[in-house]
Design an enzyme around this catalytic site. Structure first.
Site, PDB file in Angstrom:
ATOM      1  N   ILE A  90       0.964  -1.217   0.380  1.00  0.00           N
ATOM      2  CA  ILE A  90      -0.086   0.118   0.123  1.00  0.00           C
ATOM      3  C   ILE A  90       1.147   0.776   0.769  1.00  0.00           C
ATOM      4  CG2 ILE A  90      -0.425  -0.342   2.175  1.00  0.00           C
ATOM      5  CD1 ILE A  90      -2.909   0.992   2.609  1.00  0.00           C
ATOM      6  N   SER A  91       0.918   2.441  -0.973  1.00  0.00           N
ATOM      7  CA  SER A  91       1.720   3.355  -0.872  1.00  0.00           C
ATOM      8  C   SER A  91       1.704   4.409   0.192  1.00  0.00           C
ATOM      9  CB  SER A  91       0.879   4.154  -1.849  1.00  0.00           C
ATOM     10  OG  SER A  91       1.021   3.086  -3.936  1.00  0.00           O
TER      11      SER A  91
END
Ligand code: SAH
Length: 242
Positions: A90-91
């Site tokens: 997940i960024s």
């Protein structure tokens, strides 16, 4: 003690645990928003534009810790990417905020996301748009994200399992498209499914190195403009064999 009482005690204990964690996370989530604000001010990553209060508010309301495997407040709200299994991440919050800002979503918009992952970016977009359609190629991630989004009552998000290269014609046209996996070129079907006046935000470049965070605006039925915002590093956009 009868069984019903035991069940009730454990439900109450469970609720207390969740709310204690949420209370702690409120502080950490607010700190995350301040980090984004400060970073935008000092490094100018958002260019001339500041992150809008609407985007920061959506980030401040979305419970990122419920989208990651450990559900830990300290891990979830630190400004770094978090592994979500199957080699995916997940960024970091700053990049989620930046991509959301660049997508420039209005309340009545329909948005496509390619690369659902945990469902977090879709949840942030869902707070800003009318409808979000999101596609994930790894079946287990698609199922887990759909479950998380359903449990958190994100009723305006549709999750589909599959290769997002061909977009989602039944859900189109899109006012904005956010691609969260890197590919050497923008898939043509996505440009076709973008409404005139719409924007596509995507890391363009080779896998396993840095890519150019790119914004494509559709200014006519077969006319686009492209600008590069900065360098980013995303997981690869993979293709389904069929
Ligand atoms: N937006 C996600 C994180 C994205 S990580 C979040 O908020 O959690 C990138 C995701 O893109 C991965 O889950 C990966 O499996 C997915 N992906 C890669 N290629 C894809 C494709 N062709 N179609 C759909 N999803 C793809």
């Amino acid at each position: 003690m009868n069984t019903l009482l035991l069940v009730m005690i454990s439900i109450v204990a469970g609720l207390r645990e969740v709310s204690a964690q949420d209370a702690e996370c409120v502080r950490e989530r607010a700190a995350m928003v301040e980090t984004i604000r400060g970073y935008a001010r000092s490094h100018g990553v958002f260019g001339q534009q500041k992150p809008s209060e609407r985007v920061l508010e959506a980030m401040g309301q979305t419970q990122r810790h419920l989208f990651i495997p450990e559900r830990s407040c300290s891990i979830a709200y630190a400004d770094m990417p978090v592994p979500i299994g199957f080699g995916q991440t997940i960024s970091q919050p700053l990049i989620v905020a930046l991509m959301t800002q660049l997508a420039n979503v209005a309340p009545d918009d329909v948005v496509l996301e390619i690369g659902t992952g945990s469902g977090y970016q879709a949840a942030v977009l869902a707070r800003l748009a009318r409808n979000v359609c999101t596609i994930e190629i790894i079946p287990q991630l698609a199922e887990a994200a759909a479950k998380t989004l359903r449990e958190l009552a994100y009723d305006n998000v549709n999750v589909r399992r599959g290769d997002g290269y061909a977009g989602w014609p039944e859900c189109s046209p899109f006012d904005a498209i956010v691609v969260t996996a890197a590919l050497g070129q923008v898939p043509q079907p996505l440009i076709e499914q973008l409404r005139v006046g719409g924007r596509l935000v995507m890391p363009v470049g080779p896998a396993y190195t840095t890519q150019q965070l790119t914004v494509v605006e559709k200014i006519g039925p077969s006319e686009t403009t492209t600008r590069v915002v900065g360098l980013v590093r995303f997981v690869p956009f993979t293709r389904s064999p069929d």
